[in-house]
Design an enzyme around this catalytic site. Structure first.
Site, mmCIF file in Angstrom:
data_model
loop_
_atom_site.group_PDB
_atom_site.id
_atom_site.type_symbol
_atom_site.label_atom_id
_atom_site.label_comp_id
_atom_site.label_asym_id
_atom_site.label_seq_id
_atom_site.Cartn_x
_atom_site.Cartn_y
_atom_site.Cartn_z
ATOM 1 N N GLN A 97 0.839 -1.195 0.000
ATOM 2 C CA GLN A 97 0.000 0.000 0.000
ATOM 3 C C GLN A 97 0.884 1.258 0.000
ATOM 4 O OE1 GLN A 97 -2.167 1.673 3.514
ATOM 5 N NE2 GLN A 97 -3.990 0.891 2.460
ATOM 6 N N HIS A 173 -3.338 4.130 -1.818
ATOM 7 C CA HIS A 173 -4.097 4.537 -0.624
ATOM 8 C C HIS A 173 -4.775 5.875 -0.908
ATOM 9 C CE1 HIS A 173 -5.480 4.658 3.357
ATOM 10 N NE2 HIS A 173 -4.357 4.563 4.048
ATOM 11 N N HIS A 176 -8.916 7.318 4.263
ATOM 12 C CA HIS A 176 -8.531 7.684 5.631
ATOM 13 C C HIS A 176 -8.023 9.114 5.774
ATOM 14 C CE1 HIS A 176 -7.966 3.119 6.665
ATOM 15 N NE2 HIS A 176 -9.167 3.420 6.208
ATOM 16 N N TYR A 178 -5.912 10.849 3.895
ATOM 17 C CA TYR A 178 -4.551 11.153 3.458
ATOM 18 C C TYR A 178 -4.558 11.859 2.099
ATOM 19 C CZ TYR A 178 -3.363 8.315 7.463
ATOM 20 O OH TYR A 178 -3.270 7.819 8.745
ATOM 21 N N ARG A 225 -7.669 1.728 -2.394
ATOM 22 C CA ARG A 225 -8.470 1.705 -1.169
ATOM 23 C C ARG A 225 -9.198 3.034 -0.993
ATOM 24 N NH1 ARG A 225 -7.214 0.179 5.244
ATOM 25 N NH2 ARG A 225 -8.723 -1.517 5.223
ATOM 26 N N GLY A 315 -8.545 -7.198 9.689
ATOM 27 C CA GLY A 315 -7.428 -6.454 10.250
ATOM 28 C C GLY A 315 -6.990 -7.012 11.580
ATOM 29 N N ARG A 316 -7.599 -6.523 12.647
ATOM 30 C CA ARG A 316 -7.164 -6.893 13.993
ATOM 31 C C ARG A 316 -7.156 -8.395 14.263
ATOM 32 N NH1 ARG A 316 -9.795 -1.852 17.494
ATOM 33 N NH2 ARG A 316 -8.486 -0.239 16.544
#
Length: 362
Positions: A97, A173, A176, A178, A225, A315-316
């Site tokens: 990414q 990316h 989020h 950015y 993404r 993810g987690r």
């Protein structure tokens, strides 16, 4: 179970539909060079159909928070080569990414102390961690036309570097809050040139970068993404949000990129992606669709039935379950994660989570 079925594209075949989502674990020290810890971490999780490696900065000026890996120096490329080789030895596939933080940065975190940059000189609300403690996010420097062209060029160079490092593909990316989402979003982009104003203009840089990376890697090795409606890093909902992403989806579909990866942040307290929007996007985009956002086995299976998406990113659960694919396959309990070790640190909470023992397996 559909999650466990293989999926094939012209030049990319995955052994299952379980994706390891990109997660910044901040285990890099020094000059942004991936080390042995990251090699071990990713190879442990290579049973995923696809690993999307963590946000990796494309230039020194793209650094937001500290201790992120880079992909702009020879030493960084060599470090990543060891990671990709280890994943491939386990019969895994791994994308990288690419990220530029834009205004979600601080001069104290940027090598050389340079000012953060953005489409327009508008600060994001909030704070950021720096070596001198938590600081307010500063007003960024607006990118000139020449600087914007340089952003295009460094994305393409980063893609070349990622392929040299052995990655199977590249994720751009644009989520989020950015830099690339800052161009897409009208609250952070108030330019009056070809990159500002209309949906078409605000989307232009991302689409140019995508087209350029396709020319380097091939469309089958490129994904993007998005995090629509998430309201992260000072970018709240706006009137043209649905129209913007449907426009992008239609354009990306024509480019034939491999996937769009939607990041739902509702489990982190942000607004969810409306189900109706996912259905509309699925109508516009016919390649792989990856959904991410707090899924477990049951909710992932239900989502794939509802939206006809192709893959689910976890993810987690992958943090504390290096053998997550096997646990899903056998419907076994997941190991709990130690949240205190999510970001920064060394081996603890990174590469020391246990695999299932033979006695625990069915």
């Amino acid at each position: 179970m559909k999650l466990l079925e293989p999926i094939a594209a012209p030049t990319l075949t995955l052994k299952n539909r379980i994706v390891m989502a990109p997660m910044s674990r901040r285990r890099v020290t020094g000059e942004g060079i991936p080390g042995e810890l990251m090699k071990t971490y990713y190879s442990q999780r290579a049973s995923a159909g696809l690993i999307i490696a963590e946000s990796t900065v494309i230039s020194p000026g793209g650094m937001g928070i500290s201790r992120l890996p880079g992909i702009y120096s020879k030493a960084q490329i060599e470090g990543w080569k060891k990671v990709t080789a280890a994943v491939h030895q386990q019969n895994g596939k791994i994308f990288l990414q690419l990220v530029h933080a834009g205004r979600i940065a601080h001069a104290l975190n940027i090598p050389g102390g340079a000012s953060p940059v953005a489409p327009s000189a508008i600060a994001a609300a909030g704070t950021i961690s720096t070596p001198a403690g938590v600081q307010p996010l500063p007003v960024p420097t607006a990118l000139s036309p020449e600087d914007t062209e340089e952003i295009y060029n460094i994305h393409l160079q980063a893609a070349k570097n990622a392929l040299e490092a052995g990655f199977d593909g590249i994720e751009i990316h644009a989520a989020h809050g950015y830099l690339l989402e800052q161009f897409i979003h009208p609250a952070s982009n108030q330019r009056s040139d070809e990159y500002g104003g209309s949906i078409e203009n605000r989307s232009r840089l991302l689409l140019r970068i995508t087209e350029g990376i396709i020319g380097i890697a091939g469309a089958d090795r490129v994904g993007i993404r998005f995090s629509p409606f998430a309201s992260l890093n000072g970018l709240s909902a706006y009137e043209e949000e649905t129209a913007t992403y449907l426009y992008l989806a239609a354009k990306l579909n024509k480019m034939n990129i491999r996937y769009i990866h939607l990041s739902d942040q509702s489990t982190n307290g942000h607004p969810p992606i409306p189900p109706a929007f996912i259905s509309l996007l699925r109508e516009q985009f016919h390649q792989w669709l990856i959904l991410a956002g707090g899924y477990d086995t049951d909710s992932a299976t239900a989502a794939m039935q509802r939206f006809n998406n192709d893959l689910i990113a976890f993810g987690r659960p992958f943090i504390s379950n290096p053998d997550l694919v096997e646990r899903i396959a056998q419907r076994l309990p997941l190991a709990p994660a130690d949240k205190s070790t999510f970001y920064e640190g060394e081996e603890k909470g990174f590469i020391d989570y246990p695999y299932l023992t033979p006695a625990q397996k069915l």
